[in-house]
Write a protein that holds these residues in place. Structure first.
Motif, mmCIF file in Angstrom:
data_model
loop_
_atom_site.group_PDB
_atom_site.id
_atom_site.type_symbol
_atom_site.label_atom_id
_atom_site.label_comp_id
_atom_site.label_asym_id
_atom_site.label_seq_id
_atom_site.Cartn_x
_atom_site.Cartn_y
_atom_site.Cartn_z
ATOM 1 N N ASP A 276 0.836 -1.203 0.000
ATOM 2 C CA ASP A 276 0.000 0.000 0.000
ATOM 3 C C ASP A 276 0.874 1.258 0.000
ATOM 4 O OD1 ASP A 276 -2.489 -1.120 -0.143
ATOM 5 O OD2 ASP A 276 -2.817 -1.169 2.024
ATOM 6 N N LYS A 277 1.975 1.199 0.745
ATOM 7 C CA LYS A 277 2.853 2.368 0.862
ATOM 8 C C LYS A 277 3.700 2.593 -0.388
ATOM 9 C CE LYS A 277 3.155 2.131 5.907
ATOM 10 N NZ LYS A 277 4.024 1.807 7.087
ATOM 11 N N ILE A 278 4.093 1.502 -1.058
ATOM 12 C CA ILE A 278 4.960 1.659 -2.230
ATOM 13 C C ILE A 278 4.160 1.887 -3.508
ATOM 14 C CG2 ILE A 278 5.189 -0.722 -3.093
ATOM 15 C CD1 ILE A 278 8.268 -0.163 -3.125
ATOM 16 N N ALA A 279 2.866 1.612 -3.482
ATOM 17 C CA ALA A 279 2.038 1.752 -4.682
ATOM 18 C C ALA A 279 2.107 3.153 -5.303
ATOM 19 C CB ALA A 279 0.585 1.373 -4.366
ATOM 20 N N PRO A 280 2.113 4.248 -4.512
ATOM 21 C CA PRO A 280 2.218 5.579 -5.132
ATOM 22 C C PRO A 280 3.490 5.769 -5.952
ATOM 23 C CG PRO A 280 1.440 5.774 -2.874
ATOM 24 C CD PRO A 280 1.842 4.341 -3.060
ATOM 25 N N GLU A 281 4.566 5.043 -5.605
ATOM 26 C CA GLU A 281 5.793 5.150 -6.392
ATOM 27 C C GLU A 281 5.608 4.540 -7.777
ATOM 28 O OE1 GLU A 281 9.557 4.230 -4.477
ATOM 29 O OE2 GLU A 281 8.583 4.316 -2.500
ATOM 30 N N TYR A 282 4.789 3.487 -7.863
ATOM 31 C CA TYR A 282 4.515 2.906 -9.172
ATOM 32 C C TYR A 282 3.600 3.811 -9.989
ATOM 33 C CZ TYR A 282 6.944 -1.437 -8.269
ATOM 34 O OH TYR A 282 7.931 -2.362 -8.033
ATOM 35 N N LEU A 283 2.717 4.539 -9.331
ATOM 36 C CA LEU A 283 1.918 5.537 -10.039
ATOM 37 C C LEU A 283 2.819 6.639 -10.582
ATOM 38 C CD1 LEU A 283 -0.791 6.759 -10.908
ATOM 39 C CD2 LEU A 283 -0.984 7.764 -8.603
ATOM 40 N N GLU A 284 3.792 7.052 -9.785
ATOM 41 C CA GLU A 284 4.757 8.054 -10.238
ATOM 42 C C GLU A 284 5.554 7.530 -11.439
ATOM 43 O OE1 GLU A 284 8.605 10.636 -8.569
ATOM 44 O OE2 GLU A 284 7.596 9.178 -7.281
ATOM 45 N N PHE A 285 5.963 6.267 -11.351
ATOM 46 C CA PHE A 285 6.677 5.645 -12.470
ATOM 47 C C PHE A 285 5.822 5.649 -13.727
ATOM 48 C CE2 PHE A 285 6.795 1.530 -14.795
ATOM 49 C CZ PHE A 285 7.973 1.739 -15.526
ATOM 50 N N TYR A 286 4.545 5.268 -13.584
ATOM 51 C CA TYR A 286 3.659 5.226 -14.752
ATOM 52 C C TYR A 286 3.501 6.609 -15.372
ATOM 53 C CZ TYR A 286 -0.569 5.178 -17.518
ATOM 54 O OH TYR A 286 -1.465 5.353 -18.534
ATOM 55 N N ASN A 287 3.278 7.616 -14.542
ATOM 56 C CA ASN A 287 3.123 8.977 -15.067
ATOM 57 C C ASN A 287 4.386 9.438 -15.791
ATOM 58 O OD1 ASN A 287 0.490 9.295 -14.117
ATOM 59 N ND2 ASN A 287 1.180 10.042 -12.121
ATOM 60 N N TYR A 288 5.530 9.036 -15.260
ATOM 61 C CA TYR A 288 6.815 9.430 -15.855
ATOM 62 C C TYR A 288 7.024 8.733 -17.201
ATOM 63 C CZ TYR A 288 11.880 10.165 -16.278
ATOM 64 O OH TYR A 288 13.138 10.512 -16.731
ATOM 65 N N ILE A 289 6.828 7.417 -17.224
ATOM 66 C CA ILE A 289 7.179 6.633 -18.415
ATOM 67 C C ILE A 289 6.149 6.791 -19.523
ATOM 68 C CG2 ILE A 289 6.018 4.432 -17.963
ATOM 69 C CD1 ILE A 289 9.735 4.915 -18.987
ATOM 70 N N SER A 290 4.919 7.223 -19.182
ATOM 71 C CA SER A 290 3.886 7.392 -20.207
ATOM 72 C C SER A 290 3.855 8.813 -20.754
ATOM 73 C CB SER A 290 2.510 7.018 -19.645
ATOM 74 O OG SER A 290 2.174 7.855 -18.555
ATOM 75 N N ASN A 291 4.744 9.649 -20.260
ATOM 76 C CA ASN A 291 4.755 11.049 -20.693
ATOM 77 C C ASN A 291 5.321 11.217 -22.089
ATOM 78 O OD1 ASN A 291 4.317 13.864 -20.189
ATOM 79 N ND2 ASN A 291 6.529 14.093 -19.891
ATOM 80 N N GLU A 292 6.398 10.473 -22.410
ATOM 81 C CA GLU A 292 7.063 10.583 -23.711
ATOM 82 C C GLU A 292 7.394 9.193 -24.248
ATOM 83 O OE1 GLU A 292 7.543 13.274 -25.379
ATOM 84 O OE2 GLU A 292 7.062 14.790 -23.865
ATOM 85 N N PRO A 293 7.459 9.048 -25.578
ATOM 86 C CA PRO A 293 7.842 7.748 -26.156
ATOM 87 C C PRO A 293 9.282 7.380 -25.789
ATOM 88 C CG PRO A 293 6.804 9.158 -27.812
ATOM 89 C CD PRO A 293 7.080 10.022 -26.609
ATOM 90 N N LEU A 294 9.538 6.090 -25.694
ATOM 91 C CA LEU A 294 10.881 5.574 -25.418
ATOM 92 C C LEU A 294 11.149 4.391 -26.335
ATOM 93 C CD1 LEU A 294 13.510 5.240 -23.701
ATOM 94 C CD2 LEU A 294 12.166 3.737 -22.194
ATOM 95 N N GLU A 295 12.325 4.382 -26.944
ATOM 96 C CA GLU A 295 12.762 3.221 -27.715
ATOM 97 C C GLU A 295 13.893 2.533 -26.954
ATOM 98 O OE1 GLU A 295 14.611 1.837 -32.046
ATOM 99 O OE2 GLU A 295 14.259 3.966 -31.648
ATOM 100 N N VAL A 296 13.754 1.234 -26.734
ATOM 101 C CA VAL A 296 14.767 0.448 -26.036
ATOM 102 C C VAL A 296 15.566 -0.351 -27.056
ATOM 103 C CG1 VAL A 296 15.186 -1.394 -24.365
ATOM 104 C CG2 VAL A 296 13.392 0.311 -23.925
ATOM 105 N N LYS A 297 16.887 -0.332 -26.895
ATOM 106 C CA LYS A 297 17.769 -1.073 -27.797
ATOM 107 C C LYS A 297 18.694 -1.985 -27.004
ATOM 108 C CE LYS A 297 18.006 2.315 -31.575
ATOM 109 N NZ LYS A 297 18.925 3.084 -32.452
#
Length: 452
Positions: A276-297
Protein backbone atom coordinates in the motif's frame (compact mmCIF):
# COMPACT_ATOMS: atom_id res chain seq x y z
CA UNK A 1 14.41 9.20 -9.00
CA UNK A 2 18.10 9.93 -8.82
CA UNK A 3 20.50 11.64 -11.21
CA UNK A 4 19.98 13.07 -14.66
CA UNK A 5 21.67 10.75 -17.12
CA UNK A 6 20.56 12.13 -20.48
CA UNK A 7 23.78 11.22 -22.31
CA UNK A 8 24.08 7.69 -20.93
CA UNK A 9 22.45 6.06 -23.96
CA UNK A 10 24.71 7.87 -26.43
CA UNK A 11 27.84 6.92 -24.45
CA UNK A 12 26.68 3.33 -24.14
CA UNK A 13 26.01 3.12 -27.86
CA UNK A 14 29.55 4.27 -28.60
CA UNK A 15 30.89 1.49 -26.37
CA UNK A 16 28.36 -1.12 -27.36
CA UNK A 17 30.88 -3.22 -29.25
CA UNK A 18 32.64 -3.84 -25.94
CA UNK A 19 29.55 -4.91 -24.04
CA UNK A 20 28.87 -8.38 -22.73
CA UNK A 21 29.68 -11.32 -24.98
CA UNK A 22 28.25 -14.83 -25.17
CA UNK A 23 30.90 -16.43 -22.95
CA UNK A 24 30.57 -13.77 -20.25
CA UNK A 25 26.78 -14.10 -20.29
CA UNK A 26 27.01 -17.87 -19.82
CA UNK A 27 29.39 -17.54 -16.87
CA UNK A 28 27.22 -14.97 -15.13
CA UNK A 29 24.06 -17.01 -15.70
CA UNK A 30 25.75 -19.94 -13.94
CA UNK A 31 26.31 -17.74 -10.89
CA UNK A 32 22.64 -16.73 -10.97
CA UNK A 33 21.56 -20.37 -10.71
CA UNK A 34 22.00 -20.35 -6.93
CA UNK A 35 21.43 -16.62 -6.39
CA UNK A 36 18.08 -15.19 -7.53
CA UNK A 37 18.42 -11.90 -9.40
CA UNK A 38 16.70 -9.72 -6.80
CA UNK A 39 19.91 -7.87 -5.94
CA UNK A 40 20.43 -6.99 -9.63
CA UNK A 41 17.00 -5.50 -10.26
CA UNK A 42 16.18 -1.80 -10.76
CA UNK A 43 15.75 -0.23 -7.29
CA UNK A 44 11.95 0.18 -7.37
CA UNK A 45 11.51 -3.49 -8.24
CA UNK A 46 14.29 -4.63 -5.93
CA UNK A 47 12.69 -3.01 -2.90
CA UNK A 48 9.59 -5.11 -3.49
CA UNK A 49 11.39 -8.37 -4.25
CA UNK A 50 13.50 -8.08 -1.10
CA UNK A 51 10.48 -8.32 1.23
CA UNK A 52 9.90 -11.94 0.19
CA UNK A 53 12.00 -14.35 2.25
CA UNK A 54 11.64 -17.52 0.17
CA UNK A 55 13.33 -17.86 -3.23
CA UNK A 56 10.23 -19.31 -4.91
CA UNK A 57 7.94 -16.55 -3.67
CA UNK A 58 10.48 -13.88 -4.62
CA UNK A 59 10.86 -15.19 -8.16
CA UNK A 60 7.09 -15.61 -8.53
CA UNK A 61 6.66 -11.96 -7.58
CA UNK A 62 9.41 -10.87 -10.00
CA UNK A 63 7.78 -12.69 -12.92
CA UNK A 64 4.33 -11.32 -11.99
CA UNK A 65 5.50 -7.75 -11.44
CA UNK A 66 7.59 -7.51 -14.60
CA UNK A 67 4.68 -8.86 -16.66
CA UNK A 68 2.14 -6.53 -15.05
CA UNK A 69 4.45 -3.54 -15.60
CA UNK A 70 4.80 -4.53 -19.26
CA UNK A 71 1.12 -3.70 -19.70
CA UNK A 72 1.75 -0.12 -18.56
CA UNK A 73 4.37 0.64 -21.20
CA UNK A 74 2.13 1.62 -24.09
CA UNK A 75 4.62 4.24 -25.33
CA UNK A 76 7.71 2.03 -25.11
CA UNK A 77 8.85 0.30 -28.28
CA UNK A 78 11.73 -1.72 -29.67
CA UNK A 79 12.70 -3.36 -32.93
CA UNK A 80 12.87 -7.16 -33.05
CA UNK A 81 13.27 -9.10 -36.32
CA UNK A 82 12.78 -5.85 -38.29
CA UNK A 83 9.42 -5.21 -36.63
CA UNK A 84 8.33 -2.62 -34.07
CA UNK A 85 7.10 -4.39 -30.94
CA UNK A 86 5.73 -3.37 -27.54
CA UNK A 87 6.72 -4.83 -24.13
CA UNK A 88 3.34 -6.42 -23.25
CA UNK A 89 3.86 -9.99 -22.00
CA UNK A 90 1.92 -13.01 -20.75
CA UNK A 91 2.82 -15.01 -17.62
CA UNK A 92 1.27 -18.08 -16.02
CA UNK A 93 2.17 -19.90 -12.82
CA UNK A 94 1.09 -23.50 -12.33
CA UNK A 95 0.86 -24.88 -8.83
CA UNK A 96 -1.24 -27.26 -6.72
CA UNK A 97 -4.04 -25.77 -4.64
CA UNK A 98 -2.96 -23.91 -1.45
CA UNK A 99 0.69 -23.90 -2.50
CA UNK A 100 1.48 -20.28 -1.65
CA UNK A 101 0.88 -18.42 -4.92
CA UNK A 102 -0.17 -15.32 -2.97
CA UNK A 103 3.02 -13.44 -3.82
CA UNK A 104 1.73 -12.72 -7.31
CA UNK A 105 -1.26 -10.81 -5.94
CA UNK A 106 1.00 -8.10 -4.50
CA UNK A 107 1.98 -7.14 -8.04
CA UNK A 108 -1.63 -6.15 -8.66
CA UNK A 109 -1.79 -4.29 -5.33
CA UNK A 110 1.26 -2.22 -6.29
CA UNK A 111 -0.44 -1.06 -9.51
CA UNK A 112 -3.92 -0.57 -8.03
CA UNK A 113 -3.66 3.28 -7.88
CA UNK A 114 -3.21 3.36 -11.67
CA UNK A 115 -6.35 1.28 -12.11
CA UNK A 116 -8.26 3.46 -9.63
CA UNK A 117 -7.18 6.62 -11.47
CA UNK A 118 -8.85 5.51 -14.70
CA UNK A 119 -11.78 3.89 -12.89
CA UNK A 120 -12.54 7.11 -11.00
CA UNK A 121 -12.32 9.16 -14.19
CA UNK A 122 -14.71 6.76 -15.93
CA UNK A 123 -17.19 6.88 -13.02
CA UNK A 124 -17.12 10.69 -12.95
CA UNK A 125 -17.71 10.89 -16.71
CA UNK A 126 -20.60 8.43 -16.37
CA UNK A 127 -22.21 10.49 -13.58
CA UNK A 128 -22.01 13.64 -15.71
CA UNK A 129 -23.55 11.74 -18.63
CA UNK A 130 -26.40 10.44 -16.47
CA UNK A 131 -27.14 13.95 -15.18
CA UNK A 132 -27.33 15.30 -18.72
CA UNK A 133 -30.87 15.54 -20.17
CA UNK A 134 -31.63 12.54 -22.41
CA UNK A 135 -32.32 14.75 -25.42
CA UNK A 136 -28.75 16.13 -25.38
CA UNK A 137 -26.82 13.13 -24.03
CA UNK A 138 -25.43 11.56 -27.15
CA UNK A 139 -23.41 8.35 -26.78
CA UNK A 140 -22.26 7.28 -23.30
CA UNK A 141 -18.59 7.99 -22.49
CA UNK A 142 -16.08 5.13 -22.84
CA UNK A 143 -15.55 3.27 -19.59
CA UNK A 144 -11.80 2.75 -19.22
CA UNK A 145 -10.12 0.49 -16.65
CA UNK A 146 -6.63 -0.98 -16.33
CA UNK A 147 -7.43 -4.37 -14.77
CA UNK A 148 -9.68 -6.44 -17.01
CA UNK A 149 -11.87 -8.93 -15.10
CA UNK A 150 -10.94 -12.55 -15.67
CA UNK A 151 -14.53 -13.50 -16.49
CA UNK A 152 -14.60 -11.25 -19.57
CA UNK A 153 -15.59 -12.80 -22.89
CA UNK A 154 -13.47 -12.34 -26.01
CA UNK A 155 -15.97 -9.73 -27.23
CA UNK A 156 -15.66 -7.78 -23.97
CA UNK A 157 -11.88 -7.99 -24.15
CA UNK A 158 -11.97 -6.55 -27.66
CA UNK A 159 -14.22 -3.76 -26.44
CA UNK A 160 -11.76 -2.79 -23.71
CA UNK A 161 -8.81 -3.06 -26.09
CA UNK A 162 -10.62 -0.75 -28.49
CA UNK A 163 -11.61 1.76 -25.79
CA UNK A 164 -8.11 1.87 -24.29
CA UNK A 165 -6.30 1.97 -27.63
CA UNK A 166 -3.69 3.28 -28.18
CA UNK A 167 -2.21 4.52 -24.89
CA UNK A 168 -4.32 3.36 -21.91
CA UNK A 169 -2.93 0.20 -20.25
CA UNK A 170 -4.91 -3.05 -20.10
CA UNK A 171 -3.93 -5.96 -17.84
CA UNK A 172 -5.76 -9.24 -17.30
CA UNK A 173 -4.73 -10.32 -13.79
CA UNK A 174 -6.46 -13.45 -12.56
CA UNK A 175 -5.40 -15.75 -9.70
CA UNK A 176 -7.89 -18.48 -10.65
CA UNK A 177 -7.59 -19.79 -14.19
CA UNK A 178 -11.01 -21.41 -13.93
CA UNK A 179 -12.55 -17.93 -13.91
CA UNK A 180 -11.25 -17.47 -17.44
CA UNK A 181 -12.23 -21.00 -18.46
CA UNK A 182 -15.85 -20.47 -17.36
CA UNK A 183 -16.03 -17.14 -19.18
CA UNK A 184 -14.62 -18.44 -22.44
CA UNK A 185 -16.41 -21.80 -22.65
CA UNK A 186 -17.18 -22.58 -26.27
CA UNK A 187 -15.81 -19.14 -27.13
CA UNK A 188 -12.28 -20.35 -26.34
CA UNK A 189 -11.11 -20.66 -29.96
CA UNK A 190 -11.76 -17.00 -30.63
CA UNK A 191 -10.41 -15.99 -27.21
CA UNK A 192 -7.15 -17.81 -27.97
CA UNK A 193 -6.98 -16.14 -31.37
CA UNK A 194 -7.33 -12.67 -29.81
CA UNK A 195 -4.58 -13.38 -27.28
CA UNK A 196 -2.20 -14.81 -29.85
CA UNK A 197 -2.55 -11.74 -32.03
CA UNK A 198 -2.40 -9.28 -29.11
CA UNK A 199 0.88 -10.76 -27.90
CA UNK A 200 2.43 -10.00 -31.30
CA UNK A 201 0.62 -6.60 -31.53
CA UNK A 202 -1.03 -7.81 -34.74
CA UNK A 203 -4.34 -6.26 -35.92
CA UNK A 204 -7.50 -7.69 -34.35
CA UNK A 205 -10.98 -7.08 -35.74
CA UNK A 206 -14.47 -8.37 -35.11
CA UNK A 207 -17.88 -7.63 -36.55
CA UNK A 208 -21.18 -8.94 -35.12
CA UNK A 209 -24.78 -8.36 -36.04
CA UNK A 210 -25.79 -7.91 -32.39
CA UNK A 211 -25.78 -4.20 -31.48
CA UNK A 212 -23.96 -3.48 -34.77
CA UNK A 213 -20.74 -4.31 -32.96
CA UNK A 214 -17.49 -3.68 -34.82
CA UNK A 215 -13.94 -3.55 -33.45
CA UNK A 216 -10.76 -2.88 -35.39
CA UNK A 217 -7.61 -2.55 -33.26
CA UNK A 218 -4.44 -1.94 -35.25
CA UNK A 219 -1.90 -2.62 -32.50
CA UNK A 220 -3.57 -4.31 -29.51
CA UNK A 221 -1.57 -4.27 -26.27
CA UNK A 222 -2.54 -6.35 -23.24
CA UNK A 223 -0.53 -7.97 -20.44
CA UNK A 224 -1.72 -11.18 -18.79
CA UNK A 225 -0.85 -12.61 -15.37
CA UNK A 226 -2.70 -15.80 -14.44
CA UNK A 227 -2.32 -18.78 -12.14
CA UNK A 228 -3.94 -22.17 -11.85
CA UNK A 229 -3.52 -25.87 -11.33
CA UNK A 230 -2.34 -28.23 -14.09
CA UNK A 231 -5.93 -29.44 -14.50
CA UNK A 232 -7.15 -25.88 -15.08
CA UNK A 233 -4.38 -25.32 -17.63
CA UNK A 234 -5.60 -28.16 -19.86
CA UNK A 235 -8.96 -26.39 -20.13
CA UNK A 236 -7.27 -23.09 -21.01
CA UNK A 237 -4.70 -24.50 -23.46
CA UNK A 238 -5.96 -27.86 -24.63
CA UNK A 239 -3.49 -29.03 -27.28
CA UNK A 240 0.13 -28.70 -28.39
CA UNK A 241 -0.64 -27.08 -31.72
CA UNK A 242 -2.68 -24.21 -30.24
CA UNK A 243 0.34 -21.88 -30.12
CA UNK A 244 -0.84 -19.95 -27.05
CA UNK A 245 1.53 -21.71 -24.63
CA UNK A 246 4.60 -20.52 -26.54
CA UNK A 247 3.58 -16.90 -25.85
CA UNK A 248 3.64 -17.33 -22.06
CA UNK A 249 6.38 -17.02 -19.52
CA UNK A 250 5.86 -20.06 -17.30
CA UNK A 251 6.70 -20.95 -13.71
CA UNK A 252 6.06 -24.30 -12.05
CA UNK A 253 5.52 -23.27 -8.44
CA UNK A 254 5.95 -26.37 -6.32
CA UNK A 255 6.26 -24.72 -2.89
CA UNK A 256 9.55 -26.52 -2.26
CA UNK A 257 10.12 -24.51 0.89
CA UNK A 258 7.55 -26.52 2.85
CA UNK A 259 5.38 -25.22 5.66
CA UNK A 260 5.52 -21.51 6.26
CA UNK A 261 5.24 -20.10 9.77
CA UNK A 262 2.02 -18.09 9.88
CA UNK A 263 2.40 -16.58 13.37
CA UNK A 264 2.86 -12.78 13.63
CA UNK A 265 6.50 -11.70 13.33
CA UNK A 266 7.71 -8.50 14.97
CA UNK A 267 10.70 -8.18 12.61
CA UNK A 268 8.91 -9.18 9.38
CA UNK A 269 7.28 -6.55 7.14
CA UNK A 270 3.51 -6.50 6.87
CA UNK A 271 3.22 -7.17 3.14
CA UNK A 272 -0.20 -5.58 2.76
CA UNK A 273 0.98 -2.36 4.39
CA UNK A 274 4.26 -2.42 2.48
CA UNK A 275 2.61 -2.61 -0.94
CA UNK A 276 0.00 0.00 0.00
CA UNK A 277 2.85 2.37 0.86
CA UNK A 278 4.96 1.66 -2.23
CA UNK A 279 2.04 1.75 -4.68
CA UNK A 280 2.22 5.58 -5.13
CA UNK A 281 5.79 5.15 -6.39
CA UNK A 282 4.51 2.91 -9.17
CA UNK A 283 1.92 5.54 -10.04
CA UNK A 284 4.76 8.05 -10.24
CA UNK A 285 6.68 5.64 -12.47
CA UNK A 286 3.66 5.23 -14.75
CA UNK A 287 3.12 8.98 -15.07
CA UNK A 288 6.81 9.43 -15.86
CA UNK A 289 7.18 6.63 -18.41
CA UNK A 290 3.89 7.39 -20.21
CA UNK A 291 4.76 11.05 -20.69
CA UNK A 292 7.06 10.58 -23.71
CA UNK A 293 7.84 7.75 -26.16
CA UNK A 294 10.88 5.57 -25.42
CA UNK A 295 12.76 3.22 -27.72
CA UNK A 296 14.77 0.45 -26.04
CA UNK A 297 17.77 -1.07 -27.80
CA UNK A 298 20.26 -3.85 -27.14
CA UNK A 299 23.99 -3.56 -27.70
CA UNK A 300 25.74 -5.59 -30.39
CA UNK A 301 27.14 -7.92 -27.74
CA UNK A 302 23.68 -8.49 -26.26
CA UNK A 303 22.18 -9.24 -29.69
CA UNK A 304 24.97 -11.78 -30.23
CA UNK A 305 23.94 -13.45 -26.96
CA UNK A 306 20.27 -13.48 -28.05
CA UNK A 307 21.13 -15.16 -31.33
CA UNK A 308 23.58 -17.62 -29.75
CA UNK A 309 21.11 -18.62 -27.05
CA UNK A 310 18.25 -18.94 -29.53
CA UNK A 311 20.21 -21.11 -31.97
CA UNK A 312 21.59 -23.36 -29.24
CA UNK A 313 18.17 -23.92 -27.69
CA UNK A 314 16.45 -24.32 -31.07
CA UNK A 315 18.81 -27.13 -32.08
CA UNK A 316 18.46 -28.83 -28.70
CA UNK A 317 14.67 -28.55 -28.54
CA UNK A 318 14.14 -29.76 -32.08
CA UNK A 319 16.19 -32.89 -31.32
CA UNK A 320 14.62 -33.62 -27.95
CA UNK A 321 11.03 -32.38 -28.25
CA UNK A 322 10.42 -32.20 -31.99
CA UNK A 323 10.21 -29.39 -34.53
CA UNK A 324 6.77 -28.18 -33.42
CA UNK A 325 8.11 -27.36 -29.95
CA UNK A 326 10.65 -24.88 -31.36
CA UNK A 327 7.92 -22.20 -31.35
CA UNK A 328 8.55 -21.98 -27.60
CA UNK A 329 12.18 -20.89 -27.97
CA UNK A 330 11.35 -18.59 -30.89
CA UNK A 331 8.86 -16.66 -28.78
CA UNK A 332 10.90 -16.90 -25.58
CA UNK A 333 13.68 -15.06 -27.38
CA UNK A 334 11.16 -12.32 -28.19
CA UNK A 335 10.03 -12.29 -24.55
CA UNK A 336 13.70 -11.98 -23.54
CA UNK A 337 13.79 -8.67 -25.41
CA UNK A 338 10.47 -7.62 -23.86
CA UNK A 339 11.81 -8.20 -20.34
CA UNK A 340 14.80 -6.04 -21.25
CA UNK A 341 12.37 -3.31 -22.33
CA UNK A 342 10.59 -3.41 -18.95
CA UNK A 343 13.79 -3.34 -16.88
CA UNK A 344 15.27 -0.56 -19.01
CA UNK A 345 12.11 1.52 -18.57
CA UNK A 346 12.44 1.18 -14.80
CA UNK A 347 16.09 2.28 -15.05
CA UNK A 348 15.06 5.32 -17.07
CA UNK A 349 12.69 6.35 -14.29
CA UNK A 350 15.25 5.80 -11.52
CA UNK A 351 17.95 7.72 -13.38
CA UNK A 352 15.60 10.47 -14.61
CA UNK A 353 17.06 9.82 -18.06
CA UNK A 354 15.60 12.28 -20.58
CA UNK A 355 16.84 10.43 -23.68
CA UNK A 356 14.25 9.10 -26.13
CA UNK A 357 16.47 6.07 -26.84
CA UNK A 358 17.99 3.94 -24.09
CA UNK A 359 20.21 0.85 -24.25
CA UNK A 360 19.62 -2.08 -21.93
CA UNK A 361 22.32 -2.47 -19.26
CA UNK A 362 24.22 -5.74 -19.03
CA UNK A 363 22.92 -6.50 -15.53
CA UNK A 364 19.32 -6.19 -16.73
CA UNK A 365 20.10 -8.28 -19.79
CA UNK A 366 21.50 -11.06 -17.58
CA UNK A 367 18.42 -10.90 -15.34
CA UNK A 368 16.19 -11.26 -18.40
CA UNK A 369 18.23 -14.21 -19.70
CA UNK A 370 18.07 -15.91 -16.30
CA UNK A 371 14.28 -15.60 -16.15
CA UNK A 372 13.89 -16.82 -19.73
CA UNK A 373 16.05 -19.91 -19.18
CA UNK A 374 13.95 -20.94 -16.16
CA UNK A 375 10.69 -20.30 -17.98
CA UNK A 376 11.84 -22.23 -21.04
CA UNK A 377 12.35 -25.44 -19.05
CA UNK A 378 8.93 -25.11 -17.42
CA UNK A 379 7.28 -24.37 -20.75
CA UNK A 380 8.77 -27.47 -22.34
CA UNK A 381 7.61 -29.63 -19.43
CA UNK A 382 4.06 -28.35 -19.92
CA UNK A 383 4.29 -28.78 -23.69
CA UNK A 384 5.07 -32.48 -23.27
CA UNK A 385 2.08 -32.89 -20.95
CA UNK A 386 -0.42 -31.34 -23.37
CA UNK A 387 -2.57 -33.60 -25.56
CA UNK A 388 -1.24 -34.19 -29.04
CA UNK A 389 1.43 -36.17 -30.82
CA UNK A 390 3.97 -37.43 -28.32
CA UNK A 391 7.57 -36.42 -28.93
CA UNK A 392 10.74 -37.91 -27.50
CA UNK A 393 11.17 -36.43 -24.05
CA UNK A 394 14.08 -36.01 -21.67
CA UNK A 395 13.59 -34.89 -18.10
CA UNK A 396 15.38 -31.74 -16.93
CA UNK A 397 18.37 -33.64 -15.52
CA UNK A 398 18.90 -35.50 -18.79
CA UNK A 399 18.45 -32.33 -20.80
CA UNK A 400 20.93 -30.41 -18.67
CA UNK A 401 23.40 -33.29 -18.79
CA UNK A 402 23.14 -33.59 -22.57
CA UNK A 403 23.48 -29.84 -23.04
CA UNK A 404 26.63 -29.72 -20.90
CA UNK A 405 28.41 -32.48 -22.84
CA UNK A 406 31.18 -31.15 -25.11
CA UNK A 407 31.20 -31.70 -28.88
CA UNK A 408 33.36 -34.80 -28.42
CA UNK A 409 34.05 -36.70 -25.19
CA UNK A 410 34.83 -40.03 -23.59
CA UNK A 411 32.74 -42.12 -21.24
CA UNK A 412 35.08 -41.22 -18.38
CA UNK A 413 34.60 -37.50 -19.08
CA UNK A 414 30.82 -37.99 -19.17
CA UNK A 415 30.89 -39.77 -15.80
CA UNK A 416 32.93 -36.95 -14.26
CA UNK A 417 30.55 -34.35 -15.67
CA UNK A 418 27.49 -36.29 -14.45
CA UNK A 419 28.57 -35.85 -10.84
CA UNK A 420 27.56 -32.18 -11.03
CA UNK A 421 24.01 -33.38 -11.82
CA UNK A 422 24.07 -36.09 -9.11
CA UNK A 423 23.70 -38.71 -11.87
CA UNK A 424 25.11 -42.16 -11.09
CA UNK A 425 27.62 -44.01 -13.28
CA UNK A 426 25.00 -46.64 -14.12
CA UNK A 427 22.57 -43.91 -15.23
CA UNK A 428 25.28 -42.34 -17.39
CA UNK A 429 25.68 -45.56 -19.37
CA UNK A 430 21.91 -45.79 -19.78
CA UNK A 431 21.65 -42.18 -20.90
CA UNK A 432 24.49 -42.51 -23.41
CA UNK A 433 22.80 -45.52 -24.98
CA UNK A 434 19.52 -43.62 -25.12
CA UNK A 435 21.19 -40.59 -26.73
CA UNK A 436 22.74 -42.83 -29.37
CA UNK A 437 19.41 -44.52 -30.14
CA UNK A 438 17.77 -41.09 -30.52
CA UNK A 439 20.64 -39.99 -32.77
CA UNK A 440 21.60 -37.21 -30.39
CA UNK A 441 25.07 -38.82 -30.16
CA UNK A 442 27.25 -40.98 -32.40
CA UNK A 443 29.68 -43.52 -30.94
CA UNK A 444 33.05 -43.22 -32.73
CA UNK A 445 34.88 -45.90 -30.79
CA UNK A 446 34.91 -47.76 -27.51
CA UNK A 447 33.86 -45.21 -24.89
CA UNK A 448 34.14 -42.32 -27.40
CA UNK A 449 31.25 -40.10 -28.52
CA UNK A 450 30.44 -37.01 -30.56
CA UNK A 451 27.31 -34.84 -30.55
CA UNK A 452 25.21 -34.90 -33.71
Amino acid sequence: MKTNNSTASENFEAGSANSINVEQASLRIEKFSNHPPACHLPPLLQKCADVFIGKDERELFIYSMITAISGLLTKVTGVYAQKIIYPNMFFMVLAPAASGKGAMGYARQALQPIHKYYLNRSNEALKIYQRTPKKTRGNPPPFRVVFLPGNSSSSKMLQHLSINDPDIPLILFETEMDTINVATGSDFGQYSDVLRKAFQNEPVSQSRRTDNEFFDIEKPKIAIVISGTPGQLFKFINNKSDGLLSRFLVMNFKNSEGWKNVAPCSTCPNLSDFFDKIAPEYLEFYNYISNEPLEVKLTRGQWACVDSFGKEQYDLISKIHGEEATSIIKRHNLILFKICMVLTSLRKFEEDDKAAVKFCGDEDFITALYLIKKSLLSGLDIYEALPGEKTPNLNNDKQGFYKSLPASFTRAEAIALAKTFAISERSVDRYLKEFVVRKLLSQTGKGKYIKN
